[in-house]
Design an enzyme around this catalytic site. Structure first.
Site, PDB file in Angstrom:
ATOM      1  N   GLU A  61       0.811  -1.217   0.000  1.00  0.00           N
ATOM      2  CA  GLU A  61       0.000   0.000   0.000  1.00  0.00           C
ATOM      3  C   GLU A  61       0.841   1.263   0.000  1.00  0.00           C
ATOM      4  OE1 GLU A  61      -0.284  -2.590   2.067  1.00  0.00           O
ATOM      5  OE2 GLU A  61      -2.193  -3.515   1.500  1.00  0.00           O
ATOM      6  N   ARG A 170     -18.314  -1.742   3.097  1.00  0.00           N
ATOM      7  CA  ARG A 170     -18.296  -3.040   2.441  1.00  0.00           C
ATOM      8  C   ARG A 170     -19.690  -3.582   2.096  1.00  0.00           C
ATOM      9  NH1 ARG A 170     -18.988  -8.096   4.581  1.00  0.00           N
ATOM     10  NH2 ARG A 170     -18.241  -9.803   3.283  1.00  0.00           N
TER      11      ARG A 170
HETATM   12  C1  LIG Z   1      -1.755  -5.157   4.499  1.00  0.00           C
HETATM   13  C2  LIG Z   1      -2.821  -5.972   3.939  1.00  0.00           C
HETATM   14  N1  LIG Z   1      -3.274  -5.693   2.701  1.00  0.00           N
HETATM   15  C3  LIG Z   1      -4.278  -6.417   2.169  1.00  0.00           C
HETATM   16  C4  LIG Z   1      -4.848  -7.436   2.871  1.00  0.00           C
HETATM   17  C5  LIG Z   1      -5.984  -8.236   2.284  1.00  0.00           C
HETATM   18  N2  LIG Z   1      -5.542  -9.609   1.980  1.00  0.00           N
HETATM   19  C6  LIG Z   1      -5.807 -10.614   2.828  1.00  0.00           C
HETATM   20  S1  LIG Z   1      -5.117 -12.039   2.331  1.00  0.00           S
HETATM   21  C7  LIG Z   1      -4.450 -11.327   0.946  1.00  0.00           C
HETATM   22  C8  LIG Z   1      -3.627 -12.140   0.000  1.00  0.00           C
HETATM   23  C9  LIG Z   1      -2.539 -12.874   0.703  1.00  0.00           C
HETATM   24  O1  LIG Z   1      -1.855 -13.732  -0.149  1.00  0.00           O
HETATM   25  P1  LIG Z   1      -0.754 -14.680   0.434  1.00  0.00           P
HETATM   26  O2  LIG Z   1       0.142 -13.913   1.338  1.00  0.00           O
HETATM   27  O3  LIG Z   1      -0.114 -15.365  -0.706  1.00  0.00           O
HETATM   28  O4  LIG Z   1      -1.580 -15.666   1.346  1.00  0.00           O
HETATM   29  P2  LIG Z   1      -2.025 -17.179   1.083  1.00  0.00           P
HETATM   30  O5  LIG Z   1      -1.901 -17.461  -0.363  1.00  0.00           O
HETATM   31  O6  LIG Z   1      -1.103 -18.005   1.882  1.00  0.00           O
HETATM   32  O7  LIG Z   1      -3.441 -17.245   1.573  1.00  0.00           O
HETATM   33  C10 LIG Z   1      -4.790  -9.975   0.902  1.00  0.00           C
HETATM   34  C11 LIG Z   1      -4.394  -9.053  -0.157  1.00  0.00           C
HETATM   35  C12 LIG Z   1      -4.348  -7.680   4.176  1.00  0.00           C
HETATM   36  N3  LIG Z   1      -4.859  -8.632   4.961  1.00  0.00           N
HETATM   37  N4  LIG Z   1      -3.336  -6.946   4.675  1.00  0.00           N
END
Ligand SMILES: Cc1ncc(C[n+]2csc(CCOP(=O)(O)OP(=O)(O)O)c2C)c(N)n1
Ligand SMILES: [Mg+2]
Lengths: 317, 275
Positions: A61, A170
């Site tokens: 971000e 949301r």
């Molecule tokens: C700082 C932040 N930005 C956005 C999100 C929303 N979000 C939750 S999970 C995710 C994707 C995560 O992907 P990854 O780290 O690869 O997790 P996995 O595939 O293991 O579920 C996002 C963008 C968040 N939780 N925190």
């Protein structure tokens, strides 16, 4: 009259996507940035239509805001969007120093504001973002009441040079407005005239305020209902004249009452025409997991809470 | 200390149990993140039932090993593991994401055994460094583990932490990356390319290991090797499949954050138990 209109529910995210698609076709300077939440927030629709003007920076971000600043410095109008927990959460510095200080044309659209986010819980809900954004000079702070208002206020942000923080919710929310409300940044919208007190609300609390207004009318309390979608610059003139007319104000917002809409109203009213102000909002606590409506009830963010505050205020005079 | 290590041969059964808990919890909650919970099951099983020194009766035991779930949206796998280990009742799992439950959408300190409130991605490795530094100050021999998502690595803070851990010679720190190739909007290599991932960590002076994240033997061996590094942090890149164990979820980014319905889960759980 509003009772009928409140039945229709719609999504602010859909409205955001529609607005960006329309503005994107009008204005080649408009670009959109996402941070791995663009499918959820529906800016992916913009990406599908204008792939050359959409940038997904991943879960980064702070980088997104910095890149947006650079795009604006080079003549683009960037709309950046992710969840409000992370913008501004992750990037107060970039918003402050890279965007607001140089007064750049960056439009920050934060979805999933407040506790209405629901089951994801406190880490994904925001109570503090509004206070933080209000305190940054140059930044305009806008919280639309529903999807039609979102559509119009996004357009307004495009017409108005300078940085914006626009906070969306949301869940699908009741429609307060018909298709294209006449809303201007920096001007409140009076939704119902009244004489006994004024209820000034923003965001999803506007529909709650309208409902409260109807309940109060049944008890012969005449409440003026105002949508103050722009928290900054606040429509101080109108709000002070409403204070003069009604002699008491209830504010309603879906964030911490510390530094939010209630504080903003108090800042102008206290010096120009002091009247009692009762603030309905989150009382300096984090949210938690639960369904939207359950959380609104638990944290005191319903029409009933507004009615209670209004009656107490009227009775105390 | 309570005996938390179970015979190697029984770890697989734990994994099956935890997978079924995850699916049932999510179906009951009607929201949440199956993909990244299912991909991390064997990693948590290796830690909580084999490698880590911990005591479910004493969650605040100062000498315990610490586990930081930095990718906090995988809360279901953590809660299910903590329940199987005895930190919380298994019956409580069905309260996930419900109003007034301890089991929030993302882990926090209400739940005994949770070391850090993950949820905002990118923060966990820094916190794990802090815990590892404190262990050194206090001359304690506990180890600190942090599980990171591969999408989570996009966050700049991860790389700030990646620079810091070798500087402080944190041999007591192990980072594990759930390399499932998928984040929220799609494939990691399309959203924000990570490769060459092992080289990045090597360039940051980490001891780097790569394993099949579903091969318990490989995961445990890597955890042991990490422990043998006295003055250098180890990162284990665990190659996994998002949604592992549920054919229609595997490799599908849509199941990052979409809960399965109860009927589907009933059938899935039956077929898993028969295996
Ligand atoms: C700082 C932040 N930005 C956005 C999100 C929303 N979000 C939750 S999970 C995710 C994707 C995560 O992907 P990854 O780290 O690869 O997790 P996995 O595939 O293991 O579920 C996002 C963008 C968040 N939780 N925190
Ligand atoms: Mg991933």
């Amino acid at each position: 009259m509003f009772g009928l209109m409140l039945v229709q529910m719609s999504s602010m995210r859909d409205a955001l996507a529609e607005a960006l698609l329309e503005l994107g076709s009008k204005d080649p300077k408009l670009v959109v940035l996402g941070a791995d939440t663009s499918v959820s927030i529906k800016t992916s629709l913009f990406a599908d239509r204008f792939p050359d003007r959409f940038f997904n920076v991943g879960i980064a971000e702070a980088n997104m805001i910095g890149i947006a600043a650079g795009l604006a410095l080079a003549g683009k109008i960037p709309y950046v969007s992710t969840y409000s927990a992370f913008v501004p959460g992750k990037c107060l510095d970039q918003i402050r120093n890279a965007v607001a200080y140089p007064n750049l044309d960056v439009k920050i659209v934060s979805s999933h504001g407040g506790v209405s986010v629901g089951p994801d819980g406190a880490s994904h809900q925001t109570v503090e973002d509004v206070a933080a954004m209000r305190a940054i000079p140059h930044l305009r702070v806008v919280i639309p009441a529903d999807a039609p208002a979102t559509r119009v206020l996004i357009e307004e942000s495009w017409k108005t040079p300078g940085p914006f923080y626009i906070r969306l919710s949301r869940p699908s929310v009741p429609e307060v407005y018909s298709s294209r409300p006449d809303l201007k940044v920096g001007q409140v919208k009076v939704l119902r005239e009244g004489t006994d007190l004024a209820i000034i609300a923003c965001g999803v609390m506007v529909s709650e305020a309208l409902e409260a207004g109807e309940s109060l009318a049944k008890e012969k309390i005449s409440a003026e209902i105002i949508d103050s979608h722009t928290l900054k610059p606040l429509d101080a003139d109108t709000i002070v004249s409403v204070a003069r007319k009604t002699g008491g104000i209830v504010t309603a917002e879906e964030q911490n009452i510390i530094g939010g809409l209630g504080s903003a109203v108090a800042e102008v009213v206290s010096s120009s025409y002091p009247v009692p102000i009762s603030m309905v909002g989150v009382r300096d606590t984090f949210g938690e997991s639960g369904e939207y409506k359950e959380l609104m009830a638990k944290y005191g963010l319903t029409s009933k809470d507004i009615v209670r505050a209004a009656k107490k205020l009227v009775a105390s005079r | 200390m309570e005996q938390t290590q179970i015979p190697f041969g029984m770890l697989l059964q734990k994994a099956v149990k935890i997978r079924t808990h995850i699916l049932e919890m999510l179906a009951e909650a009607k929201s949440g993140h199956p993909g990244g919970s299912l991909s991390a099951v064997e990693i948590l099983v290796s830690l909580y039932f084999y490698k880590m020194r911990h005591d479910p009766k004493r969650p605040a035991w100062p000498d315990r090993d610490r586990f930081v779930l930095s990718k906090g949206h995988a809360a279901p796998v953590l809660f299910a593991t903590l329940a199987e280990a005895g930190y919380i009742p298994v019956s409580e799992l069905k309260t996930l994401r419900k109003l007034n439950s301890r089991l929030q959408g993302h882990p926090d300190h209400r739940v005994p055994g949770v070391e850090f409130p993950g949820g905002s991605l990118g923060i966990g490795l820094s916190a794990a460094i802090g815990m590892a530094l404190a262990g050194k100050i206090d001359k304690k021999d506990y180890r600190v583990y942090a599980l990171l998502g591969d999408g989570e690595l996009d966050e700049g803070e991860t790389w700030e932490a990646a620079m810091a851990a070798p500087k402080f010679k944190l041999g007591n720190l192990t980072a594990i990356i759930d390399r499932n190739g998928i984040q929220q909007d799609g494939l990691t290599e399309q959203i924000m390319p990570m490769e060459p991932l092992a080289y990045k960590w090597k360039a940051f002076n980490w001891h780097v290991l790569e394993v099949d994240g579903f091969d318990l033997r490989q995961v445990i061996e890597a955890l042991e090797k990490a422990e043998n590094m006295r003055n250098r942090p180890t990162v284990i890149i665990a190659h996994t499949v998002k949604g592992k164990g549920v054919s229609f979820m595997e490799w599908d980014p849509a199941y990052h954050g979409k809960a399965p319905d109860k009927d589907t889960v009933k059938k899935l759980v039956e077929s898993m138990r028969q295996q």
